[in-house]
Scaffold this motif. Structure first.
Motif, PDB file in Angstrom:
ATOM      1  N   VAL A  41       0.835  -1.206   0.000  1.00 40.99           N
ATOM      2  CA  VAL A  41       0.000   0.000   0.000  1.00 40.99           C
ATOM      3  C   VAL A  41       0.871   1.258   0.000  1.00 40.99           C
ATOM      4  O   VAL A  41       0.595   2.226  -0.723  1.00 40.99           O
ATOM      5  CB  VAL A  41      -0.951  -0.016   1.216  1.00 40.99           C
ATOM      6  N   VAL A  42       1.937   1.269   0.801  1.00 38.42           N
ATOM      7  CA  VAL A  42       2.837   2.431   0.847  1.00 38.42           C
ATOM      8  C   VAL A  42       3.456   2.683  -0.526  1.00 38.42           C
ATOM      9  O   VAL A  42       3.480   3.813  -1.023  1.00 38.42           O
ATOM     10  CB  VAL A  42       3.938   2.215   1.900  1.00 38.42           C
ATOM     11  N   GLY A  85      -2.321  -0.867 -14.827  1.00 35.77           N
ATOM     12  CA  GLY A  85      -1.609  -1.870 -14.046  1.00 35.77           C
ATOM     13  C   GLY A  85      -1.747  -1.718 -12.545  1.00 35.77           C
ATOM     14  O   GLY A  85      -2.373  -2.537 -11.875  1.00 35.77           O
ATOM     15  N   LEU A  86      -1.208  -0.652 -11.984  1.00 37.59           N
ATOM     16  CA  LEU A  86      -1.057  -0.548 -10.533  1.00 37.59           C
ATOM     17  C   LEU A  86      -2.366  -0.392  -9.745  1.00 37.59           C
ATOM     18  O   LEU A  86      -2.504  -0.992  -8.671  1.00 37.59           O
ATOM     19  CB  LEU A  86      -0.120   0.616 -10.191  1.00 37.59           C
ATOM     20  N   PRO A  87      -3.345   0.398 -10.188  1.00 36.31           N
ATOM     21  CA  PRO A  87      -4.511   0.650  -9.336  1.00 36.31           C
ATOM     22  C   PRO A  87      -5.325  -0.591  -8.969  1.00 36.31           C
ATOM     23  O   PRO A  87      -6.063  -0.560  -7.980  1.00 36.31           O
ATOM     24  CB  PRO A  87      -5.355   1.630 -10.176  1.00 36.31           C
ATOM     25  N   VAL A  88      -5.205  -1.666  -9.719  1.00 34.58           N
ATOM     26  CA  VAL A  88      -5.971  -2.873  -9.400  1.00 34.58           C
ATOM     27  C   VAL A  88      -5.426  -3.551  -8.148  1.00 34.58           C
ATOM     28  O   VAL A  88      -6.123  -4.373  -7.518  1.00 34.58           O
ATOM     29  CB  VAL A  88      -5.939  -3.850 -10.603  1.00 34.58           C
ATOM     30  N   ILE A  89      -4.215  -3.197  -7.733  1.00 35.01           N
ATOM     31  CA  ILE A  89      -3.576  -3.872  -6.604  1.00 35.01           C
ATOM     32  C   ILE A  89      -4.212  -3.477  -5.275  1.00 35.01           C
ATOM     33  O   ILE A  89      -4.398  -4.317  -4.390  1.00 35.01           O
ATOM     34  CB  ILE A  89      -2.067  -3.554  -6.591  1.00 35.01           C
ATOM     35  N   ILE A  90      -4.563  -2.212  -5.105  1.00 36.44           N
ATOM     36  CA  ILE A  90      -5.038  -1.717  -3.815  1.00 36.44           C
ATOM     37  C   ILE A  90      -6.326  -2.398  -3.353  1.00 36.44           C
ATOM     38  O   ILE A  90      -6.423  -2.835  -2.205  1.00 36.44           O
ATOM     39  CB  ILE A  90      -5.191  -0.188  -3.862  1.00 36.44           C
ATOM     40  N   PRO A  91      -7.375  -2.485  -4.172  1.00 38.29           N
ATOM     41  CA  PRO A  91      -8.573  -3.186  -3.695  1.00 38.29           C
ATOM     42  C   PRO A  91      -8.305  -4.634  -3.314  1.00 38.29           C
ATOM     43  O   PRO A  91      -8.903  -5.152  -2.374  1.00 38.29           O
ATOM     44  CB  PRO A  91      -9.539  -3.089  -4.886  1.00 38.29           C
ATOM     45  N   LEU A  92      -7.379  -5.269  -4.017  1.00 42.02           N
ATOM     46  CA  LEU A  92      -7.044  -6.654  -3.685  1.00 42.02           C
ATOM     47  C   LEU A  92      -6.279  -6.720  -2.369  1.00 42.02           C
ATOM     48  O   LEU A  92      -6.378  -7.718  -1.638  1.00 42.02           O
ATOM     49  CB  LEU A  92      -6.236  -7.284  -4.816  1.00 42.02           C
ATOM     50  N   ALA A  93      -5.522  -5.658  -2.031  1.00 40.40           N
ATOM     51  CA  ALA A  93      -4.833  -5.620  -0.745  1.00 40.40           C
ATOM     52  C   ALA A  93      -5.838  -5.562   0.402  1.00 40.40           C
ATOM     53  O   ALA A  93      -5.695  -6.269   1.413  1.00 40.40           O
ATOM     54  CB  ALA A  93      -3.886  -4.416  -0.685  1.00 40.40           C
ATOM     55  N   PHE A  94      -6.873  -4.733   0.260  1.00 43.33           N
ATOM     56  CA  PHE A  94      -7.893  -4.659   1.309  1.00 43.33           C
ATOM     57  C   PHE A  94      -8.688  -5.966   1.403  1.00 43.33           C
ATOM     58  O   PHE A  94      -9.033  -6.411   2.497  1.00 43.33           O
ATOM     59  CB  PHE A  94      -8.827  -3.482   1.053  1.00 43.33           C
ATOM     60  N   ALA A  95      -8.965  -6.574   0.261  1.00 40.46           N
ATOM     61  CA  ALA A  95      -9.658  -7.861   0.277  1.00 40.46           C
ATOM     62  C   ALA A  95      -8.813  -8.912   0.983  1.00 40.46           C
ATOM     63  O   ALA A  95      -9.318  -9.713   1.778  1.00 40.46           O
ATOM     64  CB  ALA A  95      -9.975  -8.301  -1.148  1.00 40.46           C
ATOM     65  N   ALA A  96      -7.501  -8.903   0.730  1.00 40.16           N
ATOM     66  CA  ALA A  96      -6.610  -9.863   1.379  1.00 40.16           C
ATOM     67  C   ALA A  96      -6.539  -9.614   2.882  1.00 40.16           C
ATOM     68  O   ALA A  96      -6.547 -10.563   3.681  1.00 40.16           O
ATOM     69  CB  ALA A  96      -5.221  -9.783   0.756  1.00 40.16           C
TER      70      ALA A  96
END
Length: 298
Positions: A119-120, A212-223
């Protein structure tokens, strides 16, 4: 004014955390990934907000009335929609249990810190686009004032596309594969931004970065909401702290580097840091896979 910004920050932080808690809860009820689409609506909201600000400026509507209008709409929407939010599965049974009898909240720190570092890094890269892409295009690549804002616009359009489509890829290939693919796309895009000789190529690279990058954040919260043996809401709230840490570090670090003759260094920093996401991508695995991996360890 500082006090008003502080109160606003408290409200934004609470809203960020609680809406992600709600999104993870709804995803759990759906039984499949919906978090990237959920954050896609946030990206659409950012675009609508930018258009609203532009319209207010063109119509010469003052700052105060424009903010009051946004506040009224926000409060009204909250009052109308809040009764439809999902309540915890265990209805207020906990309210009948004394604080002494309640079990202590548990969050496994190792995977949470790994997700927090992701996230950082993301928000450092995101800040570099949000705050500096227009300056970079105008001052470093000599883009016209009417063209320079298109870098951020291209990034947000890419974010909307990747997030609205991301859930389908998660269902088909899994969250870990999507995170790795999004990271690789982000690395390529950042490299293109750094070496871009013309505004057109840089704008296209910002759009690719959004894919590319913005899809990572929602998956981080889901994880975070599905860490084995943890309290989902507490894990999400603690992960949300890394959001603001990334913005603070990004603003400070990039601000120091952002001199007129070294604007390309703004994007060298995230280019160096983003590949670290690949080393912790396994943390995005579904809870069952993580439990199996933990049991397999000696």
């Amino acid at each position: 004014m500082y006090a008003a910004f502080a109160v606003y920050g408290i409200g934004v932080g609470a809203t960020d955390a609680s809406t992600n808690m709600q999104g993870v809860t709804v995803q759990r009820l759906y039984g499949r990934s919906i978090m990237t689409s959920f954050h896609g609506m946030w990206s659409i909201g950012a675009i609508v907000g930018a258009l609203y600000a532009a319209a207010c400026a063109k119509l010469e509507i003052g700052l105060m009335p424009s903010l009051v209008a946004v506040g009224v709409v926000g409060v009204a929407a909250t009052l109308v929609l809040s009764p439809y939010l999902v309540r915890p599965a265990v209805e207020h049974e906990a309210s009948e249990v004394s604080e002494v009898e309640r079990p202590p909240l548990h969050v496994p720190w190792r995977p949470l810190v790994a997700l927090g570092l992701v996230v950082v890094v993301f928000y450092l890269a995101d800040t570099s686009v949000m705050s500096w892409s227009t300056i970079y295009l105008h001052d470093a690549l000599d883009a016209a004032k009417s063209v320079a804002p298109l870098g951020y616009a291209a990034y947000q359009v890419g974010a909307v596309i990747s997030r609205l489509a991301g859930d389908r890829f998660v269902v088909r290939f899994g969250a870990v594969a999507v995170v790795r693919a999004g990271t690789v796309v982000g690395i390529v895009a950042l490299a293109l931004v750094v070496v871009a000789p013309t505004p057109a190529l840089a704008i296209a690279a910002f759009g690719l970065m959004g894919l590319g990058l913005p899809v990572i954040i929602p998956l981080a919260f889901a994880a975070a909401g599905n860490l084995p043996g943890s309290d989902a809401d507490v894990a999400i709230a603690r992960l949300n702290l890394f959001n603001y840490l990334g913005n603070i570090i990004g603003a400070g670090l990039i601000g120091v580097l952002a001199t007129e003759g070294a604007l390309r260094w703004i994007y060298v920093v995230p280019l160096v840091l983003v590949p670290s996401i690949l080393f912790v991508a396994r943390t995005f695995a579904p809870a069952k896979e993580m439990e199996a991996a933990a049991q397999a360890r000696p």
